[in-house]
Design an enzyme around this catalytic site. Structure first.
Site, PDB file in Angstrom:
ATOM      1  N   HIS A 193       0.809  -1.224   0.000  1.00 56.61           N
ATOM      2  CA  HIS A 193       0.000   0.000   0.000  1.00 56.61           C
ATOM      3  C   HIS A 193       0.840   1.271   0.000  1.00 56.61           C
ATOM      4  O   HIS A 193       0.485   2.269  -0.630  1.00 56.61           O
ATOM      5  CB  HIS A 193      -0.950  -0.007   1.204  1.00 56.61           C
ATOM      6  CG  HIS A 193      -2.146  -0.874   0.965  1.00 56.61           C
ATOM      7  ND1 HIS A 193      -2.901  -1.425   1.964  1.00 56.61           N
ATOM      8  CD2 HIS A 193      -2.698  -1.292  -0.192  1.00 56.61           C
ATOM      9  CE1 HIS A 193      -3.881  -2.130   1.438  1.00 56.61           C
ATOM     10  NE2 HIS A 193      -3.772  -2.068   0.131  1.00 56.61           N
ATOM     11  N   CYS A 501      12.060  -8.192 -22.424  1.00 54.37           N
ATOM     12  CA  CYS A 501      11.115  -7.619 -21.457  1.00 54.37           C
ATOM     13  C   CYS A 501      11.709  -7.445 -20.063  1.00 54.37           C
ATOM     14  O   CYS A 501      11.003  -7.128 -19.123  1.00 54.37           O
ATOM     15  CB  CYS A 501       9.835  -8.443 -21.391  1.00 54.37           C
ATOM     16  SG  CYS A 501      10.078 -10.087 -20.711  1.00 54.37           S
TER      17      CYS A 501
HETATM   18  C1  PEP Z   1      13.008 -11.250 -16.305  1.00 53.11           C
HETATM   19  O1  PEP Z   1      13.447 -12.212 -15.686  1.00 53.11           O
HETATM   20  O2  PEP Z   1      13.735 -10.464 -16.949  1.00 53.11           O
HETATM   21  C2  PEP Z   1      11.568 -10.952 -16.294  1.00 53.11           C
HETATM   22  C3  PEP Z   1      11.051 -10.046 -17.102  1.00 53.11           C
HETATM   23  O3  PEP Z   1      10.786 -11.599 -15.412  1.00 53.11           O
HETATM   24  P1  PEP Z   1      10.774 -11.297 -13.835  1.00 53.11           P
HETATM   25  O4  PEP Z   1      11.500 -10.008 -13.595  1.00 53.11           O
HETATM   26  O5  PEP Z   1       9.335 -11.221 -13.456  1.00 53.11           O
HETATM   27  O6  PEP Z   1      11.473 -12.496 -13.273  1.00 53.11           O
END
Ligand code: PEP
Ligand code: MG
Length: 582
Positions: A193, A501
């Site tokens: 929160h 990502c």
């Molecule tokens: C990563 O490992 O780069 C990823 C995007 O997943 P997480 O950060 O949720 O492990």
């Protein structure tokens, strides 16, 4: 100078002097003489009333500054104050057992927590933070005195960075954020929160630093990046200059948000770059749209397992969440990553001892082995698919066999539902084994997404959550770059859609290296999108290829930073003198 790394949970860059706050855990316990019982009950009543007044004041102020949704946190805390299991129960313990009010409160809350633990309920567990917050405030109000945190915040020269072990929501609500420009905390999550509150106020925050309060001393200069999770303590002049430029680049991106929102990203020589967003909390999808993302490249669905309501991960509740996301984003794609059980997310991982025993028990591996929640999730996803453009992303894939098994299961569920599954299925490339076999995985996946956060930790043997190793966690290490080059080349050869990502994608200089290695699609925290659009407009792919080629040969990460300096300068020049562009 030292570096720490946590999780960026509220974007933006802040530099300031540290105010270090560690909660005082000392508890006072004593038995009362019978003549002291009434006085003690009166003391408890007074503390409760003081707490109520404070919480009402906080609630109305937060309603004005951050909005009614955040104020509701404190309305719920006021209700807890009146719960018979808490103050009334403490009063009863003072009366019947003749113990002091502090102790009685501790006992009462212990009883409530025992119920929470027995129920094993994530919703209740989440509420436990608010309960502890209310009780902490009650206990402080039993001994009213100077507020340990607000004093330094008012006495020291701003800008300040609050460095805390944990910040309860009501404390976060009382801080003067015009003086405190950033928050770092030892523990916490994007859904805490306090974090939701500071994010809505636009204050950068990094959580999960582990031992930040032990490593950072009061008064030291601290620079934080609430997007990438980087924290630098006592940066030298050169480093400070780098951070200052970074802050200006970030601020320029945000200033230009309106004009950039509907534009797609292109490099200076016109190469199209796809920018999508990462999302943890479905309710925050507005931020994704506001940032001008082309889709959701990574929805970390496991946050459904942790938050808000026990029913939040039932099939029907998941359908409501997924449909909401798909409809809000349509026709843009929404990539839902199936539950990734991190080692820290115990609720998902089968029980068993210490960290090493849990090593590697996560993602698709854990899902295929031990949990029928995967199947429930797939059913919920397939039943939501008609609401928009859904893609399913499988986390922590290591072998082709796992990918095949997961796909078979998805096909089975689709058949049971009478569907012919047309939802694209992708694999995360975040384990070195997967990175080295991209050619094979690509044959069984509709798309691939590189999770650099995990890929870096497994390549460099650095636990990404261990602050003692933060200095070793180096996205620009030659080993990481070489592995990424292999992935990009194999993806291209296999003609498989390939994105990045991990947090690397949020940093314009690291993205420069990634573009140089051949990546063209990225997914990142929404706030980084406008910053990247602006920065990429100054970058020639020829330059990106050249710096990547030299970085692959670099002997140290410092050398990579040197190689990137002219790129950083060009991005900075464009940020501070936008009219000079081109
Ligand atoms: C990563 O490992 O780069 C990823 C995007 O997943 P997480 O950060 O949720 O492990
Ligand atoms: Mg990962």
């Amino acid at each position: 100078m030292s570096r720490l790394r946590g999780r960026g949970v509220s974007p933006g860059i802040a530099v300031g002097r540290a105010v270090v706050a560690v909660r005082d855990a000392r508890q006072v316990r004593y038995r009362l003489a019978s003549s002291g019982v009434d006085r003690e009950r009166q003391r408890l009543r007074a503390a409760r009333e003081r707490t109520r007044v404070e919480l009402e004041e906080i609630s109305s102020r937060i309603s004005r500054t951050a909005g009614p949704a955040q104020a509701a946190i404190f309305a719920a805390q006021i209700l807890m104050l009146d719960d018979p299991l808490l103050a009334k129960r403490a009063d009863e313990l003072v009366r019947t057992e003749r113990i002091n009010a502090d102790w009685a409160l501790e006992r009462a809350v212990g009883e409530v927590e025992a119920v929470f633990a027995r129920e094993g309920d994530t919703w209740l567990r989440e509420r436990a933070g608010d309960l502890a917050d209310v009780v902490g405030r009650l206990q402080r109000n039993l001994r009213p005195g100077p507020d340990k945190l607000s004093d330094p915040v008012h006495e020291l020269e701003p800008p300040l960075i609050l460095v805390a072990d944990e910040v309860p929501p009501s404390v976060a609500a009382q801080i003067d954020w015009t003086r405190v420009h950033g928050l770092v905390s030892d523990i916490g999550s994007p859904t805490h929160h306090s974090v939701i509150l500071v994010r809505s106020l636009g204050v950068p925050a990094v959580v999960g630093l582990g031992a930040g309060t032990q490593v950072i001393s009061p008064g030291q200069t601290v620079a934080i990046d609430g997007t990438t999770g980087e924290v630098v303590v006592e940066p030298n002049e050169e480093e400070l200059e780098r951070w200052r430029k970074r802050a200006e680049i970030a601020a320029a991106g945000l200033r230009a948000l309106d004009e950039l929102r509907s534009e797609v990203a292109r490099t200076a020589d016109g190469v199209r770059i796809h920018l999508e967003a990462n999302l943890e909390i479905a309710d925050e999808v507005g931020r994704v749209l506001d940032a001008g993302a082309e889709g959701i490249g990574l929805y970390r669905s496991e946050f459904l397992l942790d938050v808000a309501h026990p029913a939040a991960s039932s099939e029907d509740a998941q359908i409501a969440t997924y449909r909401g996301l798909l409809e809000a984003m349509a026709p843009r794609p929404v990539t839902v990553r199936t539950f990734d059980a991190g080692e820290e997310r115990l609720a998902w991982v089968p029980r068993g001892g210490g960290h090493r025993e849990r090593f590697g028990v996560r993602g698709i591996r854990a899902a295929l082995q031990a949990d029928d929640r995967f199947e429930t999730q797939i059913r919920a996803l397939l039943r939501s698919a008609d609401a928009g453009h859904l893609r399913i992303l499988l986390p922590f894939v290591t072998t082709v066999e796992e990918l095949r098994q997961a796909r078979d299961l998805i096909d089975d569920v689709a058949r049971e539902l009478g569907q012919e599954s047309k939802v694209p299925i992708g694999a995360m490339i975040e384990v070195p084994a997967a990175a080295l076999t991209v050619d094979q995985l690509a044959a069984h996946a509709d798309f691939l997404s590189v999770g650099t956060n995990d890929l870096i930790q497994y390549t460099l043997a650095v636990d990404r959550t261990d602050e003692r190793l933060a200095g070793h966690y180096q996205p620009a290490a030659a080993a990481v770059l070489r592995l990424l080059r292999t992935v990009a080349a194999a993806g291209r050869r296999a003609r498989c859609e390939l994105a990045v990502c991990g947090e690397m994608a949020a940093d314009p200089l690291l993205v420069t290296l990634l573009i140089g290695l051949g990546f063209r699609r990225f997914s990142m925290t929404p706030a980084a999108i406008p910053v990247l659009k602006r920065s990429l407009a100054t970058l020639e792919t020829r330059v990106a290829r050249d710096v990547a080629r030299r970085a692959l040969q670099a002997r140290s990460v410092d050398e990579v930073h040197e190689i990137l300096t002219p790129v950083a300068d060009a991005m900075h020049r464009a940020a501070v003198r936008p009219n000079d562009e081109n």
